[in-house]
Every structure is written in structure tokens, then in C-alpha cells.
Write a protein that holds these residues in place. Structure first.
Motif, PDB file in Angstrom:
ATOM      1  N   THR A 193       0.845  -1.199   0.000  1.00 21.02           N
ATOM      2  CA  THR A 193       0.000   0.000   0.000  1.00 21.02           C
ATOM      3  C   THR A 193       0.875   1.242   0.000  1.00 21.02           C
ATOM      4  OG1 THR A 193      -1.798  -1.151   1.132  1.00 21.02           O
ATOM      5  CG2 THR A 193      -1.793   1.256   1.258  1.00 21.02           C
ATOM      6  N   THR A 194       1.882   1.246   0.843  1.00 15.08           N
ATOM      7  CA  THR A 194       2.813   2.378   0.889  1.00 15.08           C
ATOM      8  C   THR A 194       3.533   2.528  -0.444  1.00 15.08           C
ATOM      9  OG1 THR A 194       3.124   2.049   3.249  1.00 15.08           O
ATOM     10  CG2 THR A 194       4.804   3.345   2.104  1.00 15.08           C
ATOM     11  N   PHE A 195       4.000   1.420  -0.993  1.00 14.55           N
ATOM     12  CA  PHE A 195       4.737   1.449  -2.253  1.00 14.55           C
ATOM     13  C   PHE A 195       3.856   1.942  -3.399  1.00 14.55           C
ATOM     14  CE2 PHE A 195       6.511  -0.966  -6.001  1.00 14.55           C
ATOM     15  CZ  PHE A 195       7.582  -0.110  -6.196  1.00 14.55           C
ATOM     16  N   SER A 196       2.602   1.520  -3.448  1.00 20.94           N
ATOM     17  CA  SER A 196       1.730   1.920  -4.557  1.00 20.94           C
ATOM     18  C   SER A 196       1.384   3.402  -4.504  1.00 20.94           C
ATOM     19  CB  SER A 196       0.460   1.074  -4.588  1.00 20.94           C
ATOM     20  OG  SER A 196      -0.334   1.306  -3.454  1.00 20.94           O
ATOM     21  N   LEU A 197       1.474   4.011  -3.333  1.00 18.11           N
ATOM     22  CA  LEU A 197       1.152   5.433  -3.191  1.00 18.11           C
ATOM     23  C   LEU A 197       2.380   6.346  -3.234  1.00 18.11           C
ATOM     24  CD1 LEU A 197      -1.566   5.145  -0.417  1.00 18.11           C
ATOM     25  CD2 LEU A 197      -1.916   5.647  -2.846  1.00 18.11           C
ATOM     26  N   GLU A 198       3.578   5.745  -3.297  1.00 18.52           N
ATOM     27  CA  GLU A 198       4.801   6.549  -3.370  1.00 18.52           C
ATOM     28  C   GLU A 198       4.837   7.360  -4.657  1.00 18.52           C
ATOM     29  OE1 GLU A 198       8.206   3.999  -3.108  1.00 18.52           O
ATOM     30  OE2 GLU A 198       7.955   3.673  -0.963  1.00 18.52           O
ATOM     31  N   SER A 199       5.607   8.427  -4.625  1.00 10.77           N
ATOM     32  CA  SER A 199       5.814   9.246  -5.812  1.00 10.77           C
ATOM     33  C   SER A 199       6.588   8.432  -6.853  1.00 10.77           C
ATOM     34  CB  SER A 199       6.600  10.493  -5.430  1.00 10.77           C
ATOM     35  OG  SER A 199       6.810  11.290  -6.562  1.00 10.77           O
ATOM     36  N   PHE A 200       6.250   8.616  -8.118  1.00 12.08           N
ATOM     37  CA  PHE A 200       6.914   7.875  -9.178  1.00 12.08           C
ATOM     38  C   PHE A 200       7.074   8.764 -10.408  1.00 12.08           C
ATOM     39  CE2 PHE A 200       2.382   7.108  -9.270  1.00 12.08           C
ATOM     40  CZ  PHE A 200       2.034   7.292 -10.598  1.00 12.08           C
ATOM     41  N   ALA A 201       8.011   8.383 -11.260  1.00 16.47           N
ATOM     42  CA  ALA A 201       8.299   9.153 -12.465  1.00 16.47           C
ATOM     43  C   ALA A 201       7.312   8.806 -13.568  1.00 16.47           C
ATOM     44  CB  ALA A 201       9.720   8.871 -12.931  1.00 16.47           C
ATOM     45  N   LEU A 202       6.974   9.796 -14.360  1.00 16.44           N
ATOM     46  CA  LEU A 202       6.119   9.623 -15.536  1.00 16.44           C
ATOM     47  C   LEU A 202       6.982   9.651 -16.790  1.00 16.44           C
ATOM     48  CD1 LEU A 202       3.113  12.001 -14.777  1.00 16.44           C
ATOM     49  CD2 LEU A 202       3.131   9.517 -14.705  1.00 16.44           C
ATOM     50  N   PRO A 203       6.458   9.150 -17.911  1.00 16.89           N
ATOM     51  CA  PRO A 203       7.203   9.280 -19.173  1.00 16.89           C
ATOM     52  C   PRO A 203       7.569  10.744 -19.430  1.00 16.89           C
ATOM     53  CG  PRO A 203       5.334   7.817 -19.469  1.00 16.89           C
ATOM     54  CD  PRO A 203       5.213   8.417 -18.091  1.00 16.89           C
ATOM     55  N   GLY A 204       8.781  10.956 -19.821  1.00 19.76           N
ATOM     56  CA  GLY A 204       9.286  12.299 -20.051  1.00 19.76           C
ATOM     57  C   GLY A 204      10.128  12.817 -18.903  1.00 19.76           C
ATOM     58  N   ASP A 205       9.919  12.291 -17.686  1.00 21.92           N
ATOM     59  CA  ASP A 205      10.759  12.663 -16.546  1.00 21.92           C
ATOM     60  C   ASP A 205      12.142  12.039 -16.731  1.00 21.92           C
ATOM     61  OD1 ASP A 205       8.539  13.900 -15.482  1.00 21.92           O
ATOM     62  OD2 ASP A 205       8.156  12.351 -13.961  1.00 21.92           O
ATOM     63  N   ALA A 206      13.145  12.689 -16.212  1.00 27.39           N
ATOM     64  CA  ALA A 206      14.521  12.206 -16.378  1.00 27.39           C
ATOM     65  C   ALA A 206      14.741  10.837 -15.742  1.00 27.39           C
ATOM     66  CB  ALA A 206      15.499  13.211 -15.785  1.00 27.39           C
ATOM     67  N   THR A 207      14.012  10.527 -14.679  1.00 26.94           N
ATOM     68  CA  THR A 207      14.223   9.261 -13.974  1.00 26.94           C
ATOM     69  C   THR A 207      13.311   8.131 -14.450  1.00 26.94           C
ATOM     70  OG1 THR A 207      12.712   9.971 -12.226  1.00 26.94           O
ATOM     71  CG2 THR A 207      15.066  10.398 -11.894  1.00 26.94           C
ATOM     72  N   PHE A 208      12.455   8.390 -15.439  1.00 26.99           N
ATOM     73  CA  PHE A 208      11.593   7.321 -15.952  1.00 26.99           C
ATOM     74  C   PHE A 208      12.461   6.331 -16.721  1.00 26.99           C
ATOM     75  CE2 PHE A 208       8.479   5.410 -18.881  1.00 26.99           C
ATOM     76  CZ  PHE A 208       7.532   4.990 -17.956  1.00 26.99           C
ATOM     77  N   PRO A 209      12.400   5.034 -16.391  1.00 31.62           N
ATOM     78  CA  PRO A 209      13.363   4.072 -16.935  1.00 31.62           C
ATOM     79  C   PRO A 209      13.220   3.751 -18.421  1.00 31.62           C
ATOM     80  CG  PRO A 209      11.757   2.953 -15.560  1.00 31.62           C
ATOM     81  CD  PRO A 209      11.496   4.413 -15.426  1.00 31.62           C
ATOM     82  N   LEU A 210      12.057   3.952 -19.006  1.00 28.23           N
ATOM     83  CA  LEU A 210      11.838   3.543 -20.395  1.00 28.23           C
ATOM     84  C   LEU A 210      11.421   4.716 -21.281  1.00 28.23           C
ATOM     85  CD1 LEU A 210       9.893   0.270 -19.560  1.00 28.23           C
ATOM     86  CD2 LEU A 210      12.271   0.451 -20.248  1.00 28.23           C
TER      87      LEU A 210
END
Length: 182
Positions: A101-118
Motif C-alpha cells: 500500500t505504501t509502495f503503490s502510493l509513493e511518488s513515481f516518475a512519468l514518461p518524459g521525466d529524467a528518472t523514468f526508466p523507459l
């Protein structure tokens, strides 16, 4: 043999943000996702069904915008399994639920962000309202996927009680390097 692709690639009248589909979900969580028919499968069911097969492939050809969502959810599912198996002691259902639950609500990168992996496979959202919509949709999808994954990881026994430890048939895929190369 090619990897398994999403059956939702050919759907008409689906909102596309960047080049990723925003598909209907059977969800108990609040969010912008359109509601799916409760009697049919949705992208979350498809991700859970195809995960173990798709993570064995070294490459994945994208056939449509729903495949991009399938890839994203597959990566998230893999990260969920890694979180569950990270501790030396196998977590109980309640501990796993808190973690995911905590992990699913954490902040994450979107496409176009520098840290987005793909970033090479995903187009960024066209504007800030599309980015907000995509972030809310992916948060809802992540919550629903984590919830349904727990049902798979801790199946009910004959008396209706969840298993004491996670299923080895799922946790064995936690360290598998698939088409994402992580």
C-alpha cells in the motif's frame, strides 16, 4: 516465440495520454479510471495472468498503446515482488499489505521525466493536465494491482484463511530479469 501482448490494443474510444492507453479498471479505489464491466477481464487481470510468462522473455515488441500500460504494470508488479521478498523473514499478509500500500502510493516518475526508466519507448504527456490525469490513473492502477497481487500471493486455504507466507510460485519471479533488463 514472442511475448504475450495485451488484448486491449485494438479497443476503440480509449483515451490515450502520451502514447499509453487509459483503460477501464474494475477498481475499489478512487481515481479517474473508467469502470470496467465486472464480468470481464481488465488490464490488471491481464497483467497478473501474463506476468509469469512475459517476464521470461528478453524482448517485447510493442503492438499498441495498451502494451505500454501492460509493460508499466509488469514492471510495477516485479517491483512489488521484490519489496515482498526483500526481508529475510517472509512477511505476513498484513505486513505485505502495509508494504505494498505504501509502495503503490509513493511518488513515481512519468514518461518524459529524467528518472523514468523507459523514456525511449514512451511519449511524455502533452500538457500538465494530461500528466496529472496519467499520474492519478497510474496511482489507481498501482493500488488495484497491489491489492489483487496480495490475493494471489496469499491464497485462501480450505477454511477461508489466507496463507501464512507468500506463494513460492509467485515469489520465485522476484529476482527474474525479463524484457526490462532490471
Amino acid at each position: 516465440m514472442p511475448a504475450y501482448h495485451s488484448t486491449f490494443n485494438e479497443l476503440e474510444d480509449v483515451r490515450i495520454v502520451g502514447n499509453t492507453s487509459v483503460l477501464p479498471i474494475k477498481s475499489k479505489f478512487r481515481g479517474p479510471a473508467p469502470l470496467a464491466d465486472s464480468s470481464s477481464i481488465d488490464i490488471i487481470d491481464e497483467t497478473l495472468t501474463l506476468f509469469r510468462a512475459n517476464c521470461l522473455f528478453r524482448s517485447f515488441d510493442i503492438n499498441g498503446p495498451a502494451d505500454r500500460l501492460l509493460i508499466y504494470l509488469t514492471l510495477f508488479l516485479s517491483d512489488c515482488l521484490s519489496k515482498i521478498t526483500a526481508s529475510k523473514v517472509e512477511p505476513s499478509l498484513n505486513d505485505a499489505r502495509k508494504t505494498l500500500t505504501t509502495f503503490s502510493l509513493e511518488s513515481f516518475a512519468l514518461p518524459g521525466d529524467a528518472t523514468f526508466p523507459l523514456n525511449s519507448m514512451y511519449a511524455p504527456p502533452g500538457n500538465s493536465s494530461d500528466a496529472d490525469h496519467l499520474r492519478q490513473y497510474l496511482t489507481q492502477a498501482r493500488q488495484e494491482l497491489a491489492s489483487r497481487l496480495l490475493d494471489q500471493l496469499y491464497p485462501l486455504d480450505a477454511e477461508g484463511r489466507p496463507a501464512a507466507k507468500p506463494s513460492k510460485w509467485w515469489t520465485c519471479f522476484a529476482k527474474r530479469k525479463g524484457f526490462w533488463g532490471s
